[in-house]
Design a protein around this motif. Structure first.
Motif, PDB file in Angstrom:
ATOM      1  N   UNK A 112      30.546  42.421  31.032  1.00 16.02           N
ATOM      2  CA  UNK A 112      29.147  42.553  31.456  1.00 16.02           C
ATOM      3  C   UNK A 112      28.993  42.854  32.941  1.00 16.02           C
ATOM      4  N   UNK A 113      30.065  42.769  33.715  1.00 11.41           N
ATOM      5  CA  UNK A 113      29.971  43.000  35.153  1.00 11.41           C
ATOM      6  C   UNK A 113      29.765  44.482  35.460  1.00 11.41           C
ATOM      7  N   UNK A 114      29.012  44.768  36.514  1.00 11.08           N
ATOM      8  CA  UNK A 114      28.737  46.141  36.921  1.00 11.08           C
ATOM      9  C   UNK A 114      29.824  46.708  37.826  1.00 11.08           C
ATOM     10  N   UNK A 115      30.360  45.886  38.713  1.00 11.49           N
ATOM     11  CA  UNK A 115      31.394  46.326  39.644  1.00 11.49           C
ATOM     12  C   UNK A 115      32.777  45.975  39.140  1.00 11.49           C
ATOM     13  N   UNK A 116      33.783  46.731  39.560  1.00  9.82           N
ATOM     14  CA  UNK A 116      35.150  46.461  39.118  1.00  9.82           C
ATOM     15  C   UNK A 116      35.680  45.143  39.667  1.00  9.82           C
ATOM     16  N   UNK A 117      36.583  44.537  38.916  1.00 12.48           N
ATOM     17  CA  UNK A 117      37.199  43.284  39.347  1.00 12.48           C
ATOM     18  C   UNK A 117      38.689  43.318  39.000  1.00 12.48           C
ATOM     19  N   UNK A 118      39.492  42.924  39.980  1.00 12.19           N
ATOM     20  CA  UNK A 118      40.933  42.793  39.814  1.00 12.19           C
ATOM     21  C   UNK A 118      41.242  41.309  39.971  1.00 12.19           C
ATOM     22  N   UNK A 119      41.984  40.759  39.008  1.00  3.68           N
ATOM     23  CA  UNK A 119      42.299  39.337  39.011  1.00  3.68           C
ATOM     24  C   UNK A 119      43.805  39.148  39.120  1.00  3.68           C
ATOM     25  N   UNK A 120      44.226  38.212  39.959  1.00  2.00           N
ATOM     26  CA  UNK A 120      45.642  37.898  40.142  1.00  2.00           C
ATOM     27  C   UNK A 120      45.924  36.566  39.456  1.00  2.00           C
ATOM     28  N   UNK A 121      47.069  36.495  38.792  1.00  2.00           N
ATOM     29  CA  UNK A 121      47.503  35.246  38.179  1.00  2.00           C
ATOM     30  C   UNK A 121      49.011  35.144  38.257  1.00  2.00           C
ATOM     31  N   UNK A 122      49.517  33.935  38.139  1.00  2.79           N
ATOM     32  CA  UNK A 122      50.963  33.726  38.141  1.00  2.79           C
ATOM     33  C   UNK A 122      51.476  33.649  36.718  1.00  2.79           C
ATOM     34  N   UNK A 123      52.613  34.258  36.489  1.00  2.00           N
ATOM     35  CA  UNK A 123      53.303  34.121  35.217  1.00  2.00           C
ATOM     36  C   UNK A 123      54.210  32.907  35.347  1.00  2.00           C
ATOM     37  N   UNK A 124      53.794  31.776  34.753  1.00  2.00           N
ATOM     38  CA  UNK A 124      54.529  30.531  34.939  1.00  2.00           C
ATOM     39  C   UNK A 124      55.349  30.119  33.726  1.00  2.00           C
ATOM     40  N   UNK A 125      55.255  30.843  32.645  1.00  2.00           N
ATOM     41  CA  UNK A 125      55.923  30.434  31.420  1.00  2.00           C
ATOM     42  C   UNK A 125      57.318  30.982  31.229  1.00  2.00           C
ATOM     43  N   UNK A 126      57.854  31.683  32.198  1.00  2.00           N
ATOM     44  CA  UNK A 126      59.165  32.304  32.024  1.00  2.00           C
ATOM     45  C   UNK A 126      60.317  31.427  32.501  1.00  2.00           C
ATOM     46  N   UNK A 127      60.004  30.265  33.038  1.00  2.00           N
ATOM     47  CA  UNK A 127      61.045  29.393  33.579  1.00  2.00           C
ATOM     48  C   UNK A 127      61.436  28.296  32.603  1.00  2.00           C
TER      49      UNK A 127
END
Length: 170
Positions: A112-127
């Motif tokens: 529903x957002x009008x402007x673009x959004x980039x989200x950063x997250x950590x991949x924590x399940x590989x350890x």
């Protein structure tokens, strides 16, 4: 509908720099939505490093908890970068908030957002499996949040050792 992009990877994998580059492809000025809190000197130094690397083309909005409302409040067409979802999740869990409901709200709000959004997250399940219950709960919650947000995003990128790979769409 604005474009939404999720960038994931391990610690110091280059994901924040990649996310900054992807965000600026949508133009400037850009809005940096910060979820981190400077609770100690080391974290304050990290925040300072991030700010100095970004330079002047960014406006910073700090929101440790109210991420969905902040995205709505800043939805003027400017590109936004959320850094990062795992710190946001940690803040929610420590506050005793309904992190699952908040993540569902975030996933539902992205289209529903009008402007673009980039989200950063950590991949924590590989350890390895964490040794204590709180760490296992966090790892599991981060996996759930990452899956929900990845499903809602138009693109997903993985950064490994500074090498970006687009994994959605292929």
């Amino acid at each position: 509908m604005a474009k939404s992009i999720l960038v994931t990877g391990g610690a110091r994998s280059g994901k924040s720099l990649l996310a900054e580059q992807l965000t600026l492809q949508f133009g400037q000025p850009a809005i940096y939505v910060a979820t981190a809190q400077a609770g100690d000197a080391e974290m304050a130094a990290r925040i300072t490093d991030h700010r100095s690397r970004r330079g002047d083309g960014w406006t910073t909005v700090e929101t440790p908890l109210a991420l969905v409302q902040t995205l709505r409040d800043t939805d003027d067409g400017s590109p936004r970068l959320v850094d990062c979802l795992t710190l946001w999740l940690s803040n929610l869990m420590l506050a005793g908030a309904d992190w699952g409901g908040e993540a569902a709200d975030l996933a539902a709000s992205l289209p529903a957002l009008q402007g673009p959004v980039v989200l950063v997250t950590n991949e924590v399940g590989a350890g390895i499996v964490p040794a204590n219950a709180l760490a296992r709960d966090f790892r599991d919650a981060a996996g759930v949040v990452n899956q929900r947000i990845a499903a809602a995003c138009d693109e997903v990128w993985l950064s490994v050792a500074g090498c970006p790979m687009r994994i959605k769409p292929q």
